[in-house]
Design a protein around this motif. Structure first.
Motif, PDB file in Angstrom:
ATOM      1  N   ALA A  27      11.648 -29.878  -6.864  1.00  0.00           N
ATOM      2  CA  ALA A  27      10.871 -31.143  -6.679  1.00  0.00           C
ATOM      3  C   ALA A  27       9.321 -30.865  -6.990  1.00  0.00           C
ATOM      4  O   ALA A  27       8.656 -31.923  -7.132  1.00  0.00           O
ATOM      5  CB  ALA A  27      10.996 -31.540  -5.058  1.00  0.00           C
ATOM      6  N   ALA A  28       9.283 -29.613  -7.246  1.00  0.00           N
ATOM      7  CA  ALA A  28       7.517 -29.062  -7.453  1.00  0.00           C
ATOM      8  C   ALA A  28       7.404 -29.630  -9.192  1.00  0.00           C
ATOM      9  O   ALA A  28       8.657 -29.449 -10.163  1.00  0.00           O
ATOM     10  CB  ALA A  28       7.534 -27.588  -7.577  1.00  0.00           C
ATOM     11  N   ASP A  29       6.143 -30.419  -9.378  1.00  0.00           N
ATOM     12  CA  ASP A  29       5.898 -30.769 -10.779  1.00  0.00           C
ATOM     13  C   ASP A  29       6.095 -29.895 -11.743  1.00  0.00           C
ATOM     14  O   ASP A  29       6.383 -30.009 -12.984  1.00  0.00           O
ATOM     15  CB  ASP A  29       4.620 -31.506 -10.773  1.00  0.00           C
ATOM     16  N   ASP A  30       5.949 -28.523 -11.572  1.00  0.00           N
ATOM     17  CA  ASP A  30       5.812 -27.466 -12.717  1.00  0.00           C
ATOM     18  C   ASP A  30       6.896 -26.618 -12.653  1.00  0.00           C
ATOM     19  O   ASP A  30       6.974 -25.510 -13.212  1.00  0.00           O
ATOM     20  CB  ASP A  30       4.441 -26.629 -12.334  1.00  0.00           C
ATOM     21  N   ILE A  31       8.144 -26.990 -11.853  1.00  0.00           N
ATOM     22  CA  ILE A  31       9.265 -26.287 -11.934  1.00  0.00           C
ATOM     23  C   ILE A  31      10.494 -26.939 -12.386  1.00  0.00           C
ATOM     24  O   ILE A  31      10.532 -28.088 -11.914  1.00  0.00           O
ATOM     25  CB  ILE A  31       9.509 -25.680 -10.735  1.00  0.00           C
ATOM     26  N   GLU A  32      11.169 -26.645 -13.454  1.00  0.00           N
ATOM     27  CA  GLU A  32      12.437 -27.196 -13.875  1.00  0.00           C
ATOM     28  C   GLU A  32      13.748 -26.274 -13.557  1.00  0.00           C
ATOM     29  O   GLU A  32      13.643 -25.033 -13.938  1.00  0.00           O
ATOM     30  CB  GLU A  32      12.539 -27.631 -15.202  1.00  0.00           C
ATOM     31  N   VAL A  33      14.526 -26.621 -12.583  1.00  0.00           N
ATOM     32  CA  VAL A  33      15.740 -25.868 -12.406  1.00  0.00           C
ATOM     33  C   VAL A  33      16.872 -26.029 -13.334  1.00  0.00           C
ATOM     34  O   VAL A  33      17.358 -27.265 -13.599  1.00  0.00           O
ATOM     35  CB  VAL A  33      16.278 -26.226 -10.770  1.00  0.00           C
ATOM     36  N   VAL A  34      16.791 -25.060 -14.271  1.00  0.00           N
ATOM     37  CA  VAL A  34      17.705 -25.341 -15.531  1.00  0.00           C
ATOM     38  C   VAL A  34      19.049 -24.974 -15.305  1.00  0.00           C
ATOM     39  O   VAL A  34      20.121 -25.078 -16.020  1.00  0.00           O
ATOM     40  CB  VAL A  34      17.285 -24.486 -16.781  1.00  0.00           C
ATOM     41  N   GLY A  35      19.470 -24.146 -14.106  1.00  0.00           N
ATOM     42  CA  GLY A  35      20.908 -23.984 -13.782  1.00  0.00           C
ATOM     43  C   GLY A  35      20.988 -23.127 -12.598  1.00  0.00           C
ATOM     44  O   GLY A  35      20.043 -22.640 -11.702  1.00  0.00           O
ATOM     45  N   GLU A  36      22.171 -22.804 -12.248  1.00  0.00           N
ATOM     46  CA  GLU A  36      22.641 -22.092 -10.931  1.00  0.00           C
ATOM     47  C   GLU A  36      23.804 -21.012 -11.280  1.00  0.00           C
ATOM     48  O   GLU A  36      24.365 -21.280 -12.212  1.00  0.00           O
ATOM     49  CB  GLU A  36      22.835 -22.884  -9.899  1.00  0.00           C
ATOM     50  N   ALA A 100      15.396  -1.890 -11.080  1.00  0.00           N
ATOM     51  CA  ALA A 100      16.280  -2.529 -11.732  1.00  0.00           C
ATOM     52  C   ALA A 100      15.267  -3.451 -12.791  1.00  0.00           C
ATOM     53  O   ALA A 100      15.914  -3.925 -13.760  1.00  0.00           O
ATOM     54  CB  ALA A 100      17.102  -3.340 -11.185  1.00  0.00           C
ATOM     55  N   GLY A 101      14.104  -3.618 -12.397  1.00  0.00           N
ATOM     56  CA  GLY A 101      13.064  -4.623 -13.214  1.00  0.00           C
ATOM     57  C   GLY A 101      12.711  -5.913 -12.530  1.00  0.00           C
ATOM     58  O   GLY A 101      11.970  -6.659 -13.094  1.00  0.00           O
ATOM     59  N   ALA A 102      13.032  -6.080 -11.050  1.00  0.00           N
ATOM     60  CA  ALA A 102      12.635  -7.089 -10.463  1.00  0.00           C
ATOM     61  C   ALA A 102      10.929  -7.114 -10.366  1.00  0.00           C
ATOM     62  O   ALA A 102      10.335  -6.064 -10.040  1.00  0.00           O
ATOM     63  CB  ALA A 102      13.275  -7.248  -9.194  1.00  0.00           C
ATOM     64  N   ARG A 103      10.411  -8.496 -10.525  1.00  0.00           N
ATOM     65  CA  ARG A 103       8.915  -8.444 -10.305  1.00  0.00           C
ATOM     66  C   ARG A 103       8.824  -9.150  -9.043  1.00  0.00           C
ATOM     67  O   ARG A 103       7.464  -9.062  -8.806  1.00  0.00           O
ATOM     68  CB  ARG A 103       8.472  -9.306 -11.534  1.00  0.00           C
ATOM     69  N   GLY A 104       9.520  -9.331  -8.079  1.00  0.00           N
ATOM     70  CA  GLY A 104       9.054  -9.962  -6.956  1.00  0.00           C
ATOM     71  C   GLY A 104      10.302  -9.688  -5.966  1.00  0.00           C
ATOM     72  O   GLY A 104      11.470  -9.577  -6.375  1.00  0.00           O
ATOM     73  N   TYR A 105       9.970  -9.600  -4.658  1.00  0.00           N
ATOM     74  CA  TYR A 105      10.803  -9.430  -3.513  1.00  0.00           C
ATOM     75  C   TYR A 105      10.684 -10.263  -2.429  1.00  0.00           C
ATOM     76  O   TYR A 105       9.539  -9.896  -1.727  1.00  0.00           O
ATOM     77  CB  TYR A 105      10.975  -7.961  -3.249  1.00  0.00           C
ATOM     78  N   ILE A 106      11.277 -11.320  -2.169  1.00  0.00           N
ATOM     79  CA  ILE A 106      11.013 -12.253  -1.186  1.00  0.00           C
ATOM     80  C   ILE A 106      12.182 -12.282  -0.162  1.00  0.00           C
ATOM     81  O   ILE A 106      13.290 -12.258  -0.575  1.00  0.00           O
ATOM     82  CB  ILE A 106      10.737 -13.593  -1.607  1.00  0.00           C
ATOM     83  N   LEU A 107      11.919 -12.346   1.083  1.00  0.00           N
ATOM     84  CA  LEU A 107      12.972 -12.383   2.168  1.00  0.00           C
ATOM     85  C   LEU A 107      13.356 -13.921   2.210  1.00  0.00           C
ATOM     86  O   LEU A 107      12.532 -14.604   2.011  1.00  0.00           O
ATOM     87  CB  LEU A 107      12.467 -11.869   3.580  1.00  0.00           C
ATOM     88  N   LYS A 108      14.571 -14.210   2.592  1.00  0.00           N
ATOM     89  CA  LYS A 108      15.206 -15.351   2.724  1.00  0.00           C
ATOM     90  C   LYS A 108      14.346 -16.280   3.931  1.00  0.00           C
ATOM     91  O   LYS A 108      14.648 -17.482   4.081  1.00  0.00           O
ATOM     92  CB  LYS A 108      16.711 -15.377   2.992  1.00  0.00           C
ATOM     93  N   GLY A 109      13.814 -15.732   5.090  1.00  0.00           N
ATOM     94  CA  GLY A 109      13.050 -16.255   5.794  1.00  0.00           C
ATOM     95  C   GLY A 109      11.862 -16.810   5.494  1.00  0.00           C
ATOM     96  O   GLY A 109      10.945 -17.551   6.391  1.00  0.00           O
ATOM     97  N   ASP A 111       8.750 -19.132   3.979  1.00  0.00           N
ATOM     98  CA  ASP A 111       8.658 -20.600   4.035  1.00  0.00           C
ATOM     99  C   ASP A 111       8.355 -21.096   2.527  1.00  0.00           C
ATOM    100  O   ASP A 111       8.236 -20.340   1.698  1.00  0.00           O
ATOM    101  CB  ASP A 111       7.615 -21.042   4.934  1.00  0.00           C
ATOM    102  N   GLN A 112       8.475 -22.229   2.381  1.00  0.00           N
ATOM    103  CA  GLN A 112       8.402 -23.016   1.219  1.00  0.00           C
ATOM    104  C   GLN A 112       7.165 -22.590   0.492  1.00  0.00           C
ATOM    105  O   GLN A 112       7.184 -22.219  -0.896  1.00  0.00           O
ATOM    106  CB  GLN A 112       8.582 -24.529   1.204  1.00  0.00           C
ATOM    107  N   ALA A 113       5.961 -22.487   1.090  1.00  0.00           N
ATOM    108  CA  ALA A 113       4.640 -22.022   0.591  1.00  0.00           C
ATOM    109  C   ALA A 113       4.540 -20.909  -0.123  1.00  0.00           C
ATOM    110  O   ALA A 113       4.145 -20.768  -0.988  1.00  0.00           O
ATOM    111  CB  ALA A 113       3.685 -22.546   1.330  1.00  0.00           C
ATOM    112  N   ARG A 117       4.535 -19.973  -4.068  1.00  0.00           N
ATOM    113  CA  ARG A 117       3.426 -19.170  -4.299  1.00  0.00           C
ATOM    114  C   ARG A 117       4.144 -17.728  -5.476  1.00  0.00           C
ATOM    115  O   ARG A 117       3.627 -17.475  -6.340  1.00  0.00           O
ATOM    116  CB  ARG A 117       2.600 -18.424  -3.206  1.00  0.00           C
ATOM    117  N   ALA A 118       5.261 -17.445  -4.754  1.00  0.00           N
ATOM    118  CA  ALA A 118       5.850 -16.147  -5.730  1.00  0.00           C
ATOM    119  C   ALA A 118       6.670 -16.612  -6.923  1.00  0.00           C
ATOM    120  O   ALA A 118       6.433 -15.998  -7.881  1.00  0.00           O
ATOM    121  CB  ALA A 118       7.108 -15.683  -4.767  1.00  0.00           C
ATOM    122  N   VAL A 119       7.204 -17.909  -7.061  1.00  0.00           N
ATOM    123  CA  VAL A 119       7.603 -18.355  -8.073  1.00  0.00           C
ATOM    124  C   VAL A 119       6.503 -18.533  -9.252  1.00  0.00           C
ATOM    125  O   VAL A 119       6.896 -18.126 -10.409  1.00  0.00           O
ATOM    126  CB  VAL A 119       8.421 -19.578  -7.969  1.00  0.00           C
TER     127      VAL A 119
END
Length: 222
Positions: A27-36, A100-109, A111-113, A117-119
């Motif tokens: 739903a964010a203007d600057d993000i396009e979900v291309v697949g799952e 392994a090469g991850a650039r971020g690590y976020i917990l599932k808890g 919030d959206q903001a 911000r991480a993305v």
């Protein structure tokens, strides 16, 4: 901010959670979900097909775990940013994801903001870890715990023990004798290790273990 949207792929084996993330972030203007993708194997294949700029990656998934999927994707295309999104914040999981090469690590808890911000940060080339994970990293390095990080957090303690013995050159009968278990139990552990590390045979498992320094550990029978 770039005029090009962030091409995002969401990887999680829980359908409702995955679809919910896709809806919220898409739903964010600057993000396009291309697949799952619903598992690690599918994530590796779809990443090569869709060429996302960023991937949200769960850790615990069937067929291939998120740590190994991240490793394969990063090796194939280092430009892809991977954010591990998980319920686990233990030191082993955090550092396995980083290795392994991850650039971020976020917990599932989160919030959206925080997630947005991480993305955006990782898509811009930064490394970002959620507040609770960042605090753990600071404590970890300040306390000197970094010398005791265990490789392969996806393995149980017993499986890691068996892998260390395999990497040290022990046969199944040797391992059974040292750990005071049956050879069938050893075979079951080795089969689980192969599945979790996504290796085809003993020689590949030995290479992975020795690269991680596991062969140098001294297992203790219990």
């Amino acid at each position: 901010m770039s005029s090009q949207p962030i091409r995002l792929m969401v990887v999680d084996d829980h359908t409702l959670f995955r679809q919910g993330l896709s809806a919220v972030l898409g739903a964010a203007d600057d993000i396009e979900v291309v697949g799952e993708a619903s598992n690690g194997e599918e994530a590796v294949a779809r990443a090569a097909e869709l060429m996302p700029s960023l991937i949200l990656m769960d850790i615990q998934m069937p067929e291939l775990n998120g740590i190994e999927a991240t490793r394969r994707i990063a090796a194939s295309d280092p430009e892809v940013g991977v954010i591990v999104l998980t319920m686990f914040e233990d030191d082993d999981s955090v550092f396995a994801a980083m290795r392994a090469g991850a650039r971020g690590y976020i917990l599932k808890g989160a919030d959206q903001a925080e997630l947005l911000r991480a993305v955006r940060a990782v898509a811009a080339g930064e490394a970002l870890f959620g507040p609770s994970v960042a605090r753990r990293l600071i404590t970890f390095f300040a306390s000197g715990e970094r010398d005791r990080v265990r490789p392969f957090p996806e393995l149980t303690d017993r499986e890691r023990e068996v892998l260390a013995l395999v990497a040290s050159g022990s046969s199944n009968s040797d391992i059974a004798r040292k750990l005071v278990v049956s050879q069938k139990t050893v075979r079951n552990h080795i089969s689980n290790i192969f599945n979790k590390l996504a290796v085809a045979d003993r020689s590949q498992a030995i290479v992975r273990a020795r690269q991680a320094g596991l062969a140098g550990e001294s297992p203790t029978a219990i």
